[in-house]
Design a protein around this motif. Structure first.
Motif, PDB file in Angstrom:
ATOM      1  N   GLY A  15       0.826  -1.206   0.000  1.00 27.04           N
ATOM      2  CA  GLY A  15       0.000   0.000   0.000  1.00 27.04           C
ATOM      3  C   GLY A  15       0.855   1.248   0.000  1.00 27.04           C
ATOM      4  O   GLY A  15       0.560   2.227  -0.681  1.00 27.04           O
ATOM      5  N   GLY A  58      -0.327  -1.285   9.398  1.00 27.22           N
ATOM      6  CA  GLY A  58      -1.046  -0.637   8.309  1.00 27.22           C
ATOM      7  C   GLY A  58      -0.828   0.860   8.287  1.00 27.22           C
ATOM      8  O   GLY A  58      -0.638   1.463   7.222  1.00 27.22           O
ATOM      9  N   TYR A 323      -7.601   5.596  10.049  1.00 29.20           N
ATOM     10  CA  TYR A 323      -7.233   4.256   9.595  1.00 29.20           C
ATOM     11  C   TYR A 323      -7.883   3.182  10.451  1.00 29.20           C
ATOM     12  O   TYR A 323      -8.409   2.186   9.944  1.00 29.20           O
ATOM     13  CB  TYR A 323      -5.709   4.085   9.605  1.00 29.20           C
ATOM     14  CG  TYR A 323      -5.301   2.670   9.254  1.00 29.20           C
ATOM     15  CD1 TYR A 323      -5.465   2.185   7.959  1.00 29.20           C
ATOM     16  CD2 TYR A 323      -4.831   1.804  10.233  1.00 29.20           C
ATOM     17  CE1 TYR A 323      -5.146   0.873   7.637  1.00 29.20           C
ATOM     18  CE2 TYR A 323      -4.507   0.496   9.926  1.00 29.20           C
ATOM     19  CZ  TYR A 323      -4.669   0.030   8.625  1.00 29.20           C
ATOM     20  OH  TYR A 323      -4.370  -1.262   8.317  1.00 29.20           O
ATOM     21  N   SER A 326     -11.531   2.584   9.623  1.00 26.68           N
ATOM     22  CA  SER A 326     -11.814   2.224   8.233  1.00 26.68           C
ATOM     23  C   SER A 326     -12.113   0.737   8.103  1.00 26.68           C
ATOM     24  O   SER A 326     -11.760  -0.064   8.973  1.00 26.68           O
ATOM     25  CB  SER A 326     -10.622   2.583   7.335  1.00 26.68           C
ATOM     26  OG  SER A 326      -9.519   1.720   7.583  1.00 26.68           O
ATOM     27  N   GLU A 327     -12.757   0.349   7.039  1.00 22.33           N
ATOM     28  CA  GLU A 327     -13.035  -1.069   6.808  1.00 22.33           C
ATOM     29  C   GLU A 327     -11.739  -1.867   6.747  1.00 22.33           C
ATOM     30  O   GLU A 327     -11.655  -2.976   7.292  1.00 22.33           O
ATOM     31  CB  GLU A 327     -13.851  -1.240   5.524  1.00 22.33           C
ATOM     32  CG  GLU A 327     -15.271  -0.713   5.619  1.00 22.33           C
ATOM     33  CD  GLU A 327     -16.086  -1.009   4.375  1.00 22.33           C
ATOM     34  OE1 GLU A 327     -15.626  -1.828   3.551  1.00 22.33           O
ATOM     35  OE2 GLU A 327     -17.168  -0.429   4.235  1.00 22.33           O
ATOM     36  N   ASP A 328     -10.719  -1.316   6.094  1.00 21.23           N
ATOM     37  CA  ASP A 328      -9.438  -2.021   6.010  1.00 21.23           C
ATOM     38  C   ASP A 328      -8.800  -2.164   7.386  1.00 21.23           C
ATOM     39  O   ASP A 328      -8.269  -3.231   7.744  1.00 21.23           O
ATOM     40  CB  ASP A 328      -8.479  -1.272   5.078  1.00 21.23           C
ATOM     41  CG  ASP A 328      -8.839  -1.452   3.613  1.00 21.23           C
ATOM     42  OD1 ASP A 328      -9.662  -2.337   3.301  1.00 21.23           O
ATOM     43  OD2 ASP A 328      -8.293  -0.696   2.783  1.00 21.23           O
ATOM     44  N   THR A 332      -8.058  -5.816   9.159  1.00 17.68           N
ATOM     45  CA  THR A 332      -6.711  -6.291   9.485  1.00 17.68           C
ATOM     46  C   THR A 332      -6.576  -6.577  10.974  1.00 17.68           C
ATOM     47  O   THR A 332      -5.917  -7.543  11.370  1.00 17.68           O
ATOM     48  CB  THR A 332      -5.633  -5.284   9.045  1.00 17.68           C
ATOM     49  OG1 THR A 332      -5.909  -4.002   9.623  1.00 17.68           O
ATOM     50  CG2 THR A 332      -5.589  -5.146   7.538  1.00 17.68           C
TER      51      THR A 332
END
Length: 361
Positions: A15, A58, A323, A326-328, A332
């Protein structure tokens, strides 16, 4: 490091290398996001540690110039460090209490805080009893064990909950947290509400009774139970996978702790009244009789200022919280820690607070 976290790190690296002109996740545009630097210091709940490792991986993949650290020293320590200014945000398994809220004006530029329920996980009643793999427990039995009135595994109360089990006469060693712990506060809140005739101590982050064994942090109590036949503790379910985990009676059924069951009870729990605009503390419904709901759940918060005195701190906290919700970020964390992902309703609510994070002046 877990295999799932290694995968998170790899994805984060991809990313970061592809970041270019994509969405920044900070709400400020990719150009602004790419310029974030300095430090971001968090401290608090050890229950969040596995999730925090994933969030850190992330976040650092998106913002490699920000020096991020999180000290899993317990919820009480995290709140204290946030309020005295040595941490930029706290992770806490309990929301700020009235006394702590009264000091926020000395910490935050406008005296306003956000409390975001970003980590939801069942608290497992985890045990190590040779020859016993399955265990059902009612609230009063759990309370009796941790109050020290039920002292052997073949006690009639445990036998009544488990009529088909062969229970040994092994002595019970209840293990509790030695530190000021939000997990303890959530667990004692459950005992006080669901088994008040047996458990008479009011909810507290500090273990209220004498006796039993104690250990520091989630990893500490898990280690003691793992190494002690007859031991039992309470801990974030994501950290108890190598131990036996009890099913808890809810509305006539025995329910196993799971992310789905934890999320279900939180979704049906009211907000704490009288809080600020961006303070989303939840009053967990410990007395639920709902099918598939698990009431021994911790809702772990991220706590910070709505307005910081320093622009760099405000930008870094804002980007990190963006972050996390967020869905991500939630996916994670769930992959690495096994917690429940927050619902769309909680995400939309949290987004209003994230959007409001700024600097004074």
């Amino acid at each position: 490091m877990s295999a799932s976290l290694a995968a998170v790190l790899a994805l984060a690296a991809c990313g970061a290398s592809n970041e270019g002109g994509g969405d920044s996740g900070s709400g400020g545009g990719s150009g602004e996001a790419a310029e974030l630097s300095g430090s971001l210091v968090g401290a608090g709940a050890s229950s969040q540690q596995s999730a925090m490792e994933a969030w850190q991986a992330g976040f650092e993949g998106e913002y490699p110039d920000v020096q991020f650290s999180y000290a899993p020293e317990g919820s009480g320590a995290g709140r204290e460090q946030f309020l005295n200014g040595s941490a930029d945000f706290a992770g806490s398994d309990a929301a700020l209490d009235d006394e702590e809220l009264a000091t926020v004006a000395d910490r935050c530029a406008t005296g306003d805080v956000f409390e975001l329920p970003n980590y939801i996980s069942p608290i497992a009643v985890a045990f190590n009893v040779e020859g016993v793999d399955e265990l059902n427990l009612t609230p009063t039995t759990i309370a009796g064990i941790f109050a020290g009135t039920i002292t052997t595994w073949n006690d009639p109360a445990i036998a009544a909950d488990n009529p088909d089990a062969t229970l040994p006469a092994t002595a019970i060693t209840p293990v509790h947290r030695a530190d000021d712990s939000g997990t303890t506060e959530n667990f004692t809140d459950y005992l006080f509400q669901a088994a008040g005739d047996v458990w008479t101590s009011e909810p507290d982050g500090v273990w209220p009774l004498q006796g039993g064994e104690s250990a520091q942090g989630t990893s500490g109590v898990i280690e003691v139970v793992t190494n002690t036949d007859g031991a039992i503790t309470y801990a974030d379910a994501s950290r108890a996978s190598e131990l036996g985990v009890a099913n808890v009676s809810v509305g006539g059924d025995f329910v196993a702790p799971s992310p789905e069951a934890a999320a279900a009870v939180v979704e049906n729990s009211p907000a704490v009244e009288g809080r600020g605009e961006y303070d989303f503390a939840i009053e967990v419904n410990r007395l639920t009789e709902g099918s598939g709901e698990y009431p021994i759940v911790l809702v772990s918060y991220h706590i910070g200022c709505v307005e910081y005195d320093d622009q760099e701190k405000a930008d870094n906290v804002k980007a990190f919280m963006e972050y996390v919700i967020s869905e991500d970020g939630q996916a994670t964390a769930a992959e690495n820690a096994g917690n429940a992902e927050i619902s769309d309703t909680l995400r939309e609510q949290a987004q209003t607070a994230v959007d409001a994070i700024t600097t004074a002046g």
